[in-house]
Design a protein around this motif. Structure first.
Motif, PDB file in Angstrom:
ATOM      1  N   SER A 102       0.834  -1.203   0.000  1.00 28.10           N
ATOM      2  CA  SER A 102       0.000   0.000   0.000  1.00 28.10           C
ATOM      3  C   SER A 102       0.868   1.251   0.000  1.00 28.10           C
ATOM      4  CB  SER A 102      -0.911   0.003   1.226  1.00 28.10           C
ATOM      5  OG  SER A 102      -1.660  -1.183   1.283  1.00 28.10           O
ATOM      6  N   GLU A 125      -9.478  -2.245   2.108  1.00 29.44           N
ATOM      7  CA  GLU A 125      -9.021  -2.790   3.389  1.00 29.44           C
ATOM      8  C   GLU A 125      -9.008  -1.747   4.476  1.00 29.44           C
ATOM      9  OE1 GLU A 125      -5.318  -4.800   2.740  1.00 29.44           O
ATOM     10  OE2 GLU A 125      -6.441  -6.474   1.898  1.00 29.44           O
ATOM     11  N   GLU A 126      -8.636  -0.537   4.093  1.00 31.04           N
ATOM     12  CA  GLU A 126      -8.505   0.498   5.106  1.00 31.04           C
ATOM     13  C   GLU A 126      -9.539   1.586   4.842  1.00 31.04           C
ATOM     14  OE1 GLU A 126      -3.919   1.138   5.781  1.00 31.04           O
ATOM     15  OE2 GLU A 126      -4.314   0.510   3.748  1.00 31.04           O
ATOM     16  N   ASP A 172      -6.933  -1.819  -3.863  1.00 30.92           N
ATOM     17  CA  ASP A 172      -6.183  -2.381  -2.733  1.00 30.92           C
ATOM     18  C   ASP A 172      -7.177  -2.986  -1.746  1.00 30.92           C
ATOM     19  OD1 ASP A 172      -4.363  -2.955  -0.776  1.00 30.92           O
ATOM     20  OD2 ASP A 172      -3.757  -0.883  -0.403  1.00 30.92           O
TER      21      ASP A 172
HETATM   22 MG    MG Z   1      -2.071  -2.788   2.484  1.00 28.11          MG
END
Ligand code: MG
Ligand code: TYD
Length: 455
Positions: A102, A125-126, A172
């Motif tokens: 990332s 994911e984030e 991502d």
């Molecule tokens: Mg990552």
């Protein structure tokens, strides 16, 4: 009418069977077979030899548009890609969790955006806030990236459809994406495949360079969908030991360039720094010559990298089974070298524990490392330090011969440039090529004589 057959797809390797089993017959994983929608009976009912459109054939030398690559702003990333991002291409970026995927993609996105191209960064994911925090830490908060946290492919494609297609689209990760055309949780083979298919189609149609981040399983393959590797144009892997600073970006498949070039980075407080000249990188911190340490000029693509090979030999007093442990090299290959040293050179390792380590968290795959490993082992066994300015390279056969390897000239020149004026390697053309002193070792016993013979 024949009943359509039920298909079961393995969620680990993607292989398909028509019968449910507890264990996948292809990869051996347990409980990974899941039912998929049945195959259509279209092909069995219809004759496909008529009714289609005619396909036009083209000569190979027809004029085509030139590939215009876009720089990622990171020279090492460009180098690993074979020169930069190709518009309309799909790149799969694999790597262990926490290795810095990332971070790398955020830095590249920021550089592309600062160069004036539009970039969309989708984080599955984030939360957007977390990505923003990371950008602040990296000093990239001002970069004009369009950032969103989303996991629905339909939402993402709908949004992209309302705007000018971006030059770079980062997803991502692909394992968090969800396509509502297909049943199943995100991360399953069918979901990953369907989501990737839609995203790749968007990229091809709009000339967007697409980067999909993919998770890596314990054994190092990209988690779940091996199928993904066939769908994309470029497969890259971001490697390194998490406890070490250095990261290597490798391309494993590249439809637009060579696959043997690497990009080298160092993970620092403010993100990934490029390492333009990695040849000395893995040697740093060497002090006085000590027994068991040998320097090997490895080749990474077209660039030589000098690495230190360390061997430690501990004699056991009791009759306990001695341990053998290898970090950064092939276990079987060390066992083979030990056997050759015993059988051809009369050395005895049978009551010794043998440890081999490649310094700096580096992983060696170059077969030319054999001679350097042998030198480290012999040096450790005899407790004799090797000359501090010597490098060793060559492949060792089971008969104990030292075989020629590729790029001997480049290895020698780079070593000489860095002050390693003695090179020991196989006989042959290498001897006349390069600078410094060259010692030909045609058989492994010559190496043992050279190291142990000198008083
Ligand atoms: Mg990552
Ligand atoms: P990250 O890019 O989140 O990894 P991935 O996406 O591959 O899972 O990187 C996480 C690690 O990188 C984390 O353990 C901390 C480290 N790191 C730094 O050392 N310096 C930095 O500036 C940043 C952003 C991360």
């Amino acid at each position: 009418m024949a009943k359509p057959k039920t298909r079961y797809a393995c969620q680990a390797c993607g292989s398909v069977t028509h019968r449910w089993q507890g264990q996948c017959a292809d990869c051996g994983e347990w409980n990974t077979l899941a039912e998929e929608a049945p195959a259509t009976v279209f092909s069995s009912k219809h004759d496909l030899t008529s009714g289609g459109r005619r396909v036009a054939f083209e000569p190979l030398d027809a004029p085509s548009e030139r590939l215009v690559r876009r720089s990622t702003g990171l020279a090492e990333f460009d180098r690993a890609l074979g020169g930069g991002l190709v518009p309309g291409s799909a790149i799969l970026m694999g790597g262990d969790p926490g290795i810095g995927k990332s971070t790398l993609l955020l830095q590249a996105s920021a550089a592309v955006a600062k160069a004036g191209a539009s970039v969309v960064y989708i984080s599955g994911e984030e939360a957007a806030g977390q990505v923003r925090l990371r950008a602040e830490r990296l000093g990239l908060a001002g970069a004009p990236i369009s950032l969103a946290a989303a996991t629905s492919v339909r939402d993402i494609l709908t949004t992209l459809g309302t705007m000018e297609p971006p030059a770079l689209l980062v997803i991502d990760s692909i394992q968090t994406m969800h396509s509502d055309q297909i049943e199943g949780a995100p991360g399953t083979v069918s979901q990953v495949r369907a989501s990737a298919f839609e995203l790749i189609r968007f990229a091809k149609e709009n000339g967007t360079a697409l980067v999909l981040v993919g998770h890596v399983t314990k054994d190092g393959s990209i988690a779940g969908p091996r199928v993904l590797e066939h769908m994309v144009d470029v497969v890259m892997s971001f490697e390194g030991e998490r406890s070490h600073q250095y990261r290597i970006l490798r391309s494993l498949k590249n439809r637009f360039g060579p696959v043997d070039e690497i990009g080298v980075f160092a993970m620092e407080g403010a993100g990934l720094a490029e390492v333009a000249n990695p040849s000395m990188l893995f040697l740093s911190g060497r002090s006085e010559p000590i027994a068991g340490s040998a320097v090997f000029p490895a080749m990474e693509g077209t660039r030589p990298v000098l690495v230190e090979i360390q061997a430690l030999i501990v004699r056991l007093q009791s009759g306990a089974t001695p341990r053998r442990a290898v970090v950064g090299w092939d276990n079987g290959r060390m066992a083979m070298l030990l056997a050759v040293l015993e059988a051809r050179c009369g050395l005895n390792f049978s009551s010794c524990e043998v440890y081999l380590n490649i310094a700096g968290g580096y992983r060696l795959a170059d077969p030319a490392a054999d001679l350097a490993v042998a030198a480290a082992l012999v040096s450790a066994l005899g407790d004799k330090a090797l000359p501090a300015n010597a490098v060793w390279f060559g492949e060792v056969s089971l008969a104990g011969e030292v075989r020629p390897v590729a790029h001997a000239g480049i290895r020698r020149r780079e070593a000489a440039k860095l002050g390693f004026t003695i090179a020991c390697g196989p006989p042959g053309p290498a001897s006349g090529d390069g600078e410094g002193r060259y010692t030909e070792l045609s058989m492994l016993p010559n190496l043992v004589d050279r190291i142990l013979g000198e008083a």
